[in-house]
Write a protein that holds these residues in place. Structure first.
Motif, PDB file in Angstrom:
ATOM      1  N   PRO A 297      59.385  62.788  14.684  1.00 49.56           N
ATOM      2  CA  PRO A 297      58.238  62.511  13.801  1.00 49.56           C
ATOM      3  C   PRO A 297      58.043  63.592  12.747  1.00 49.56           C
ATOM      4  CG  PRO A 297      57.665  62.204  16.121  1.00 49.56           C
ATOM      5  CD  PRO A 297      58.991  62.884  16.096  1.00 49.56           C
TER       6      PRO A 297
ATOM      7  N   SER B  76      53.610  60.560  13.704  1.00 51.83           N
ATOM      8  CA  SER B  76      53.943  59.282  14.337  1.00 51.83           C
ATOM      9  C   SER B  76      55.220  58.622  13.841  1.00 51.83           C
ATOM     10  CB  SER B  76      52.779  58.300  14.141  1.00 51.83           C
ATOM     11  OG  SER B  76      52.607  57.977  12.763  1.00 51.83           O
ATOM     12  N   PHE B  77      55.836  59.151  12.781  1.00 51.98           N
ATOM     13  CA  PHE B  77      57.010  58.475  12.222  1.00 51.98           C
ATOM     14  C   PHE B  77      57.977  59.488  11.653  1.00 51.98           C
ATOM     15  CE2 PHE B  77      59.372  56.469   8.780  1.00 51.98           C
ATOM     16  CZ  PHE B  77      59.853  55.340   9.402  1.00 51.98           C
TER      17      PHE B  77
ATOM     18  N   ASP C  74      50.429  56.423  10.634  1.00 56.60           N
ATOM     19  CA  ASP C  74      49.604  55.488  11.402  1.00 56.60           C
ATOM     20  C   ASP C  74      48.228  56.124  11.549  1.00 56.60           C
ATOM     21  OD1 ASP C  74      51.622  53.325  12.562  1.00 56.60           O
ATOM     22  OD2 ASP C  74      52.604  55.284  12.603  1.00 56.60           O
TER      23      ASP C  74
ATOM     24  N   ASP D 203      49.023  50.938   9.862  1.00 62.19           N
ATOM     25  CA  ASP D 203      50.173  51.660   9.329  1.00 62.19           C
ATOM     26  C   ASP D 203      49.975  51.681   7.823  1.00 62.19           C
ATOM     27  OD1 ASP D 203      52.546  52.585   8.355  1.00 62.19           O
ATOM     28  OD2 ASP D 203      53.790  50.977   9.180  1.00 62.19           O
TER      29      ASP D 203
ATOM     30  N   ASN E  96      52.385  50.320  15.000  1.00 63.24           N
ATOM     31  CA  ASN E  96      53.359  49.440  14.351  1.00 63.24           C
ATOM     32  C   ASN E  96      54.454  49.204  15.377  1.00 63.24           C
ATOM     33  OD1 ASN E  96      55.711  48.507  13.014  1.00 63.24           O
ATOM     34  ND2 ASN E  96      55.000  49.323  11.071  1.00 63.24           N
TER      35      ASN E  96
ATOM     36  N   HIS F  78      58.012  53.658  15.304  1.00 65.88           N
ATOM     37  CA  HIS F  78      56.770  54.414  15.190  1.00 65.88           C
ATOM     38  C   HIS F  78      56.297  54.795  16.588  1.00 65.88           C
ATOM     39  CE1 HIS F  78      55.397  53.184  10.963  1.00 65.88           C
ATOM     40  NE2 HIS F  78      56.503  52.500  11.166  1.00 65.88           N
TER      41      HIS F  78
END
Length: 314
Positions: free
Chosen positions: A277, A271-272, A282, A244, A105, A304
């Motif tokens: 994170p 990832s986020f 994702d 995503d 993303n 991301h």
């Protein structure tokens, strides 16, 4: 009092109780109800982080010198290891027929699309799936990726770049009810790889929100069911889903996808958000093969982290 007596007397009952509850949450998270504030999905979104609770309990048990608490800790340790231990093992050796994919993303606020695209290309994937593509930045991604990825499909705000020819592209109808504005966040195409035709689906499911009333995820959940319907109707045996998905593979809301697709066997790959994170939302999933390893790439101009995975065909 001897040291052994200090360890074995009845201290640490509270710590032992918390350890047992933690083990129960790990083992039976699917039994936590979702009807009140999406509590079940909220727990499942951060399920690996219960391992931090175990570490804290271990430190406290040692400080308290409680054999009872240490013994009780074996339960959540076993449960966490069963769920997530394999993800920490070394990745299998790559094979010549594997399909390497990148999912990212890129953020509609990314100020360096060309730099982001070059960073993704350095991982040398066969396929690159992007979400949150917006018109001002699309040309930058296309320009930077074109030399190595001459084949591309863009539908709305999602796109797919490929080293191999793409055919049969079409949008995926994953728009939930109640969204009136233009909303196109899914596509399907066929990549003609050296191992044969692969149906590639790229999707960006609606965001979820955590507020005083709990987890608001009804649109994400509905979109996941629509995407599951599209997967059920896919005729090709080999399928890769990149996207995503605004949910982790442990979240029951993604069951329409995880029930029919294989998920990563190695790599936590949170990832986020990119700065710290907390969850992997994702995803790379596959049918007709396994996702042998998944890892994150360095941060780009997005909120991301990109993820790269290797799909091993049966």
């Amino acid at each position: 009092m001897t040291d052994w007596a200090a360890w074995t007397r009845g201290r640490g009952r509270v710590l032992a109780g918390v350890a047992v509850v933690t083990a129960l949450l790990l083992s039976f998270h699917g039994s936590v109800p979702n009807g009140v504030g999406g509590l079940g999905s909220l727990l499942e979104s951060f399920l690996p982080w219960l391992g931090v609770v175990v570490v804290v309990l271990l430190v406290l048990a040692l400080v308290r010198r409680s054999a009872l608490a240490l013994l009780a800790l074996l339960l959540p340790v076993a449960a966490w290891t069963h769920l997530f231990g394999a993800l920490l093992l070394p990745a299998p050796e790559p094979g010549p027929g594997d399909l390497v994919v990148v999912q990212h993303n890129v953020s509609d606020e990314n100020t360096d699309p060309e730099g982001t695209a070059r960073a993704l290309a350095r991982a040398e994937p066969d396929l690159v799936a992007l979400e949150e593509l917006v018109p001002p930045a699309l040309d930058g991604y296309a320009k930077a990726l074109a030399p190595d990825y001459p084949h591309r499909v863009v539908r709305g705000t999602v796109g797919l770049w490929s080293k191999y020819p793409l055919t049969g592209s079409r949008p995926l109808d994953i728009k939930p009810r109640g969204i009136e504005e233009e909303w196109e966040r899914g596509l399907r195409a066929v990549a003609h790889t050296p191992r044969g035709a692969v149906a590639v689906l790229v999707a960006h499911l609606p965001s979820v929100r955590v507020g005083p009333s709990g987890l608001a995820s009804s649109r994400r959940d509905e979109s996941a069911r629509l995407l599951g319907d599209a997967l059920a109707g896919e005729e090709l045996r080999r399928v890769v889903l990149l996207g995503d998905l605004n949910g982790t593979v442990d979240d029951r809301a993604l069951a329409p996808l995880t029930d029919s697709l294989n998920v990563a066997e190695r790599g936590l790959a949170l990832s986020f958000p990119a700065g710290f994170p907390l969850a992997r939302i994702d995803q790379v999933m596959a049918r007709g093969g396994t996702v042998g390893a998944l890892r994150t790439l360095p941060a780009t101009g997005s909120d991301h982290l990109p993820v790269v995975a290797r799909v091993i065909w049966d």
